[in-house]
Scaffold this motif. Sequence first.
Motif, PDB file in Angstrom:
ATOM      1  N   VAL A  65      -1.929  -2.242  12.256  1.00 57.85           N
ATOM      2  CA  VAL A  65      -1.083  -1.076  12.697  1.00 57.85           C
ATOM      3  C   VAL A  65       0.215  -1.222  12.970  1.00 57.85           C
ATOM      4  CG1 VAL A  65      -1.496   0.726  14.442  1.00 57.85           C
ATOM      5  CG2 VAL A  65      -3.386  -0.025  13.339  1.00 57.85           C
ATOM      6  N   GLY A  66       1.055  -0.284  12.458  1.00 59.79           N
ATOM      7  CA  GLY A  66       2.486  -0.321  12.911  1.00 59.79           C
ATOM      8  C   GLY A  66       2.936   1.363  13.223  1.00 59.79           C
ATOM      9  N   ASN A  67       3.202   2.039  12.154  1.00 54.74           N
ATOM     10  CA  ASN A  67       3.497   3.304  12.738  1.00 54.74           C
ATOM     11  C   ASN A  67       2.399   4.201  12.564  1.00 54.74           C
ATOM     12  OD1 ASN A  67       5.707   4.972  13.108  1.00 54.74           O
ATOM     13  ND2 ASN A  67       6.148   5.707  11.323  1.00 54.74           N
ATOM     14  N   ALA A  68       1.225   3.565  12.038  1.00 52.91           N
ATOM     15  CA  ALA A  68      -0.340   4.214  12.235  1.00 52.91           C
ATOM     16  C   ALA A  68      -0.567   5.209  11.272  1.00 52.91           C
ATOM     17  CB  ALA A  68      -0.456   4.778  13.718  1.00 52.91           C
ATOM     18  N   GLY A  69       0.268   5.336  10.317  1.00 52.04           N
ATOM     19  CA  GLY A  69      -0.125   6.304   9.205  1.00 52.04           C
ATOM     20  C   GLY A  69      -1.383   5.742   8.260  1.00 52.04           C
ATOM     21  N   ASN A  70      -1.486   4.457   8.091  1.00 51.36           N
ATOM     22  CA  ASN A  70      -2.574   3.977   7.357  1.00 51.36           C
ATOM     23  C   ASN A  70      -3.721   4.306   7.754  1.00 51.36           C
ATOM     24  OD1 ASN A  70      -2.793   3.242   4.478  1.00 51.36           O
ATOM     25  ND2 ASN A  70      -2.978   0.996   5.229  1.00 51.36           N
ATOM     26  N   ILE A  71      -4.154   3.667   9.316  1.00 54.57           N
ATOM     27  CA  ILE A  71      -5.414   3.939   9.717  1.00 54.57           C
ATOM     28  C   ILE A  71      -5.673   5.438  10.094  1.00 54.57           C
ATOM     29  CG2 ILE A  71      -4.268   3.913  12.145  1.00 54.57           C
ATOM     30  CD1 ILE A  71      -7.005   2.206  13.110  1.00 54.57           C
ATOM     31  N   VAL A  93      -0.296 -13.088   1.624  1.00 54.20           N
ATOM     32  CA  VAL A  93      -0.138 -11.838   2.172  1.00 54.20           C
ATOM     33  C   VAL A  93       0.950 -12.006   3.138  1.00 54.20           C
ATOM     34  CG1 VAL A  93      -2.522 -10.933   2.014  1.00 54.20           C
ATOM     35  CG2 VAL A  93      -1.534 -12.039   4.153  1.00 54.20           C
ATOM     36  N   GLU A  94       1.762 -11.072   3.440  1.00 52.87           N
ATOM     37  CA  GLU A  94       2.830 -10.872   4.281  1.00 52.87           C
ATOM     38  C   GLU A  94       2.178 -11.050   5.559  1.00 52.87           C
ATOM     39  OE1 GLU A  94       5.115  -7.603   5.284  1.00 52.87           O
ATOM     40  OE2 GLU A  94       4.630  -6.764   3.323  1.00 52.87           O
ATOM     41  N   PRO A  95       3.280 -11.661   6.742  1.00 51.79           N
ATOM     42  CA  PRO A  95       2.579 -11.615   8.103  1.00 51.79           C
ATOM     43  C   PRO A  95       1.930 -10.446   8.664  1.00 51.79           C
ATOM     44  CG  PRO A  95       4.635 -12.711   7.859  1.00 51.79           C
ATOM     45  CD  PRO A  95       4.416 -12.215   6.643  1.00 51.79           C
ATOM     46  N   ALA A 135      13.484   5.916   6.863  1.00 49.83           N
ATOM     47  CA  ALA A 135      13.802   4.670   7.731  1.00 49.83           C
ATOM     48  C   ALA A 135      12.362   3.703   7.348  1.00 49.83           C
ATOM     49  CB  ALA A 135      13.564   5.107   9.165  1.00 49.83           C
ATOM     50  N   SER A 136      12.823   2.518   7.398  1.00 51.68           N
ATOM     51  CA  SER A 136      11.649   1.433   7.008  1.00 51.68           C
ATOM     52  C   SER A 136      11.833   0.150   7.656  1.00 51.68           C
ATOM     53  CB  SER A 136      11.666   1.568   5.431  1.00 51.68           C
ATOM     54  OG  SER A 136      10.698   0.672   5.223  1.00 51.68           O
ATOM     55  N   THR A 137      10.753  -0.413   7.947  1.00 47.68           N
ATOM     56  CA  THR A 137      10.821  -1.802   8.080  1.00 47.68           C
ATOM     57  C   THR A 137      10.786  -2.705   6.993  1.00 47.68           C
ATOM     58  OG1 THR A 137       8.236  -1.643   8.423  1.00 47.68           O
ATOM     59  CG2 THR A 137       9.740  -1.570  10.454  1.00 47.68           C
ATOM     60  N   GLY A 138      10.788  -1.944   5.633  1.00 46.16           N
ATOM     61  CA  GLY A 138      11.143  -2.715   4.503  1.00 46.16           C
ATOM     62  C   GLY A 138      10.220  -2.407   3.077  1.00 46.16           C
ATOM     63  N   ASN A 139       8.742  -2.013   3.471  1.00 43.68           N
ATOM     64  CA  ASN A 139       7.987  -1.690   2.535  1.00 43.68           C
ATOM     65  C   ASN A 139       8.136  -0.241   1.857  1.00 43.68           C
ATOM     66  OD1 ASN A 139       6.770  -4.165   1.656  1.00 43.68           O
ATOM     67  ND2 ASN A 139       5.310  -4.078   3.395  1.00 43.68           N
ATOM     68  N   THR A 140       8.136   0.685   2.813  1.00 38.38           N
ATOM     69  CA  THR A 140       8.332   2.167   2.580  1.00 38.38           C
ATOM     70  C   THR A 140       9.819   2.040   1.699  1.00 38.38           C
ATOM     71  OG1 THR A 140       7.285   2.907   4.584  1.00 38.38           O
ATOM     72  CG2 THR A 140       8.663   4.453   3.466  1.00 38.38           C
ATOM     73  N   SER A 141      10.870   1.534   2.213  1.00 39.01           N
ATOM     74  CA  SER A 141      12.044   1.731   1.597  1.00 39.01           C
ATOM     75  C   SER A 141      11.940   1.195   0.077  1.00 39.01           C
ATOM     76  CB  SER A 141      13.220   0.852   2.326  1.00 39.01           C
ATOM     77  OG  SER A 141      12.954  -0.173   2.751  1.00 39.01           O
ATOM     78  N   SER A 185       7.559  -8.619  10.698  1.00 39.62           N
ATOM     79  CA  SER A 185       8.714  -7.662  10.686  1.00 39.62           C
ATOM     80  C   SER A 185       8.236  -6.077  10.230  1.00 39.62           C
ATOM     81  CB  SER A 185       9.688  -8.134   9.868  1.00 39.62           C
ATOM     82  OG  SER A 185       9.689  -8.191   8.624  1.00 39.62           O
ATOM     83  N   ALA A 186       7.168  -6.097   9.382  1.00 40.35           N
ATOM     84  CA  ALA A 186       6.764  -4.768   8.833  1.00 40.35           C
ATOM     85  C   ALA A 186       6.107  -4.062   9.994  1.00 40.35           C
ATOM     86  CB  ALA A 186       5.742  -4.755   7.839  1.00 40.35           C
ATOM     87  N   ILE A 187       5.684  -4.461  10.996  1.00 37.40           N
ATOM     88  CA  ILE A 187       4.931  -3.874  12.156  1.00 37.40           C
ATOM     89  C   ILE A 187       5.694  -3.859  13.336  1.00 37.40           C
ATOM     90  CG2 ILE A 187       2.602  -3.647  11.117  1.00 37.40           C
ATOM     91  CD1 ILE A 187       1.834  -6.048  12.617  1.00 37.40           C
ATOM     92  N   VAL A 241      -5.472  -5.913   3.414  1.00 36.54           N
ATOM     93  CA  VAL A 241      -4.266  -6.730   3.392  1.00 36.54           C
ATOM     94  C   VAL A 241      -3.046  -5.871   2.642  1.00 36.54           C
ATOM     95  CG1 VAL A 241      -5.259  -8.920   3.847  1.00 36.54           C
ATOM     96  CG2 VAL A 241      -4.940  -8.185   1.544  1.00 36.54           C
ATOM     97  N   THR A 242      -2.050  -5.347   3.464  1.00 39.79           N
ATOM     98  CA  THR A 242      -1.416  -4.416   2.983  1.00 39.79           C
ATOM     99  C   THR A 242      -0.095  -4.850   2.249  1.00 39.79           C
ATOM    100  OG1 THR A 242      -0.359  -4.773   5.207  1.00 39.79           O
ATOM    101  CG2 THR A 242      -1.658  -2.813   5.072  1.00 39.79           C
ATOM    102  N   GLY A 243       0.498  -5.900   2.066  1.00 36.12           N
ATOM    103  CA  GLY A 243       1.677  -6.174   1.605  1.00 36.12           C
ATOM    104  C   GLY A 243       1.567  -7.652   0.610  1.00 36.12           C
ATOM    105  N   PHE A 303       0.809  -1.179   0.039  1.00 34.09           N
ATOM    106  CA  PHE A 303       0.077  -0.007  -0.103  1.00 34.09           C
ATOM    107  C   PHE A 303       0.773   1.384   0.160  1.00 34.09           C
ATOM    108  CE2 PHE A 303       0.358   1.683   4.331  1.00 34.09           C
ATOM    109  CZ  PHE A 303       1.095   0.596   4.991  1.00 34.09           C
ATOM    110  N   LYS A 304       2.051   1.341   0.212  1.00 36.06           N
ATOM    111  CA  LYS A 304       3.033   2.201   0.289  1.00 36.06           C
ATOM    112  C   LYS A 304       2.951   3.149  -0.846  1.00 36.06           C
ATOM    113  CE  LYS A 304       4.497   1.039   4.541  1.00 36.06           C
ATOM    114  NZ  LYS A 304       4.239   1.914   5.816  1.00 36.06           N
ATOM    115  N   ASP A 305       2.694   2.732  -1.932  1.00 33.12           N
ATOM    116  CA  ASP A 305       2.891   3.548  -3.374  1.00 33.12           C
ATOM    117  C   ASP A 305       2.002   4.450  -3.393  1.00 33.12           C
ATOM    118  OD1 ASP A 305       4.664   1.430  -3.908  1.00 33.12           O
ATOM    119  OD2 ASP A 305       3.427   0.036  -5.092  1.00 33.12           O
TER     120      ASP A 305
END
Length: 348
Positions: free
Chosen positions: A182-188, A282-284, A79-85, A235-237, A312-314, A56-58
């Motif tokens: 919810v990870g960094n909470a931007g998407n919600i 989907v990823e975990p 900085a990223s747990t992987g998808n933003t990067s 790992s993404a969250i 489902v985000t990734g 979804f980062k795109d």
Amino acid sequence: MIRRYRSFLPVSDDTPVVSLNEGGTPLIETPEIVSALGGDFQLFVKYEGLNPTASFKDRGMTLAVSKAVERGARIVVCASTGNTSASAAAYAARAGMRCLVLIPEGKIAFGKMAQALIHGALTLEVRGNFDDALEIVRELGKRDDIEVVNSINPYRIQGQKTASFEVCDSLGEAPDMHFLPVGNAGNITAYWMGYKEYRDAGNCSKLPRMMGWQAEGAAPIVRGTPIESPETVASAIRIGNPSSWEHAVNAASESSGAIDMVSDEEILDAQRMLARTAGIFVEPASAAGIAGIVKCHTGGGIPNGSTVVVTVTGHGLKDPDVAVENSRAESIIVDADMDSVLVAIGLD
Ligand code: AN7
């Protein structure tokens, strides 16, 4: 995506649009999941893994990088747990900009590492976690030639809100409940903003209850305090101090929703169940929202007749290592002859 929802986005005719044709992802009805749970509601999966860089980062990145080009920034940093990067690397490449990514050492999924490297991002593995990396990125962002494309960049949230427009456009109305990890909470934060704007514009008449899900080992919002050393298979969250903490809490409370948590075991069970029951991989981290549906339904929290959407985000291919292990299956090596195959499949 920017072109489609232009009137809701902070762009002008002069904004140079950097796009990879993101958005327009399928909203897949999954009655087989509801049957498996013994539920009585309608469930739709918003499959964001089908974006150009498979997350979804795109949606946020197309806008953040377009605005960076517009203002003349030269370097994209996150900085990223992987998808933003992964997304930043791809959109920076598209824009002809340099990209620098800071990731936690040894803690991002293999596919995401491949993406940062193949798109030519300068990739730094930080001896620390995502939160440590984001601190450094915030400092770097004080330089004028650098554009930070984490979700502390408001254009990221603006772009990501288009997913809720698409949900409403597909259903003809907003759902009753919307589940997501919810990870960094931007998407919600972005979805809630999007639903409210769409309702205010008369494109839907109600608002969903926002149901956000953290992993138990990385659940600062649920526990009410930052987590110094977050740990989860998702790992993404794996984030201990979310940037959009307040906004996420507001989204849940304003919508009469909730932010809750699920265990790694529940996440992995949900990943397997979604793959085997609905054919969606989907990823975990993305499975956390599915695990949330299972938990919420089991606790009687989904009223009969509800329309439920889960993002489902990734894509599952982001993290092949976890998928192979979680499949609880193994391939069988056989000689290249019919007898060996028949023996292996039990038909000898
Ligand atoms: C698949 O890539 O934070 O709550 O640096 O990759 O908006 O942070 C990723 C987050 C959910 C959580 N699902 O979204 C990053 C990063 C997947 C993710 C989330 C992420 P937010």
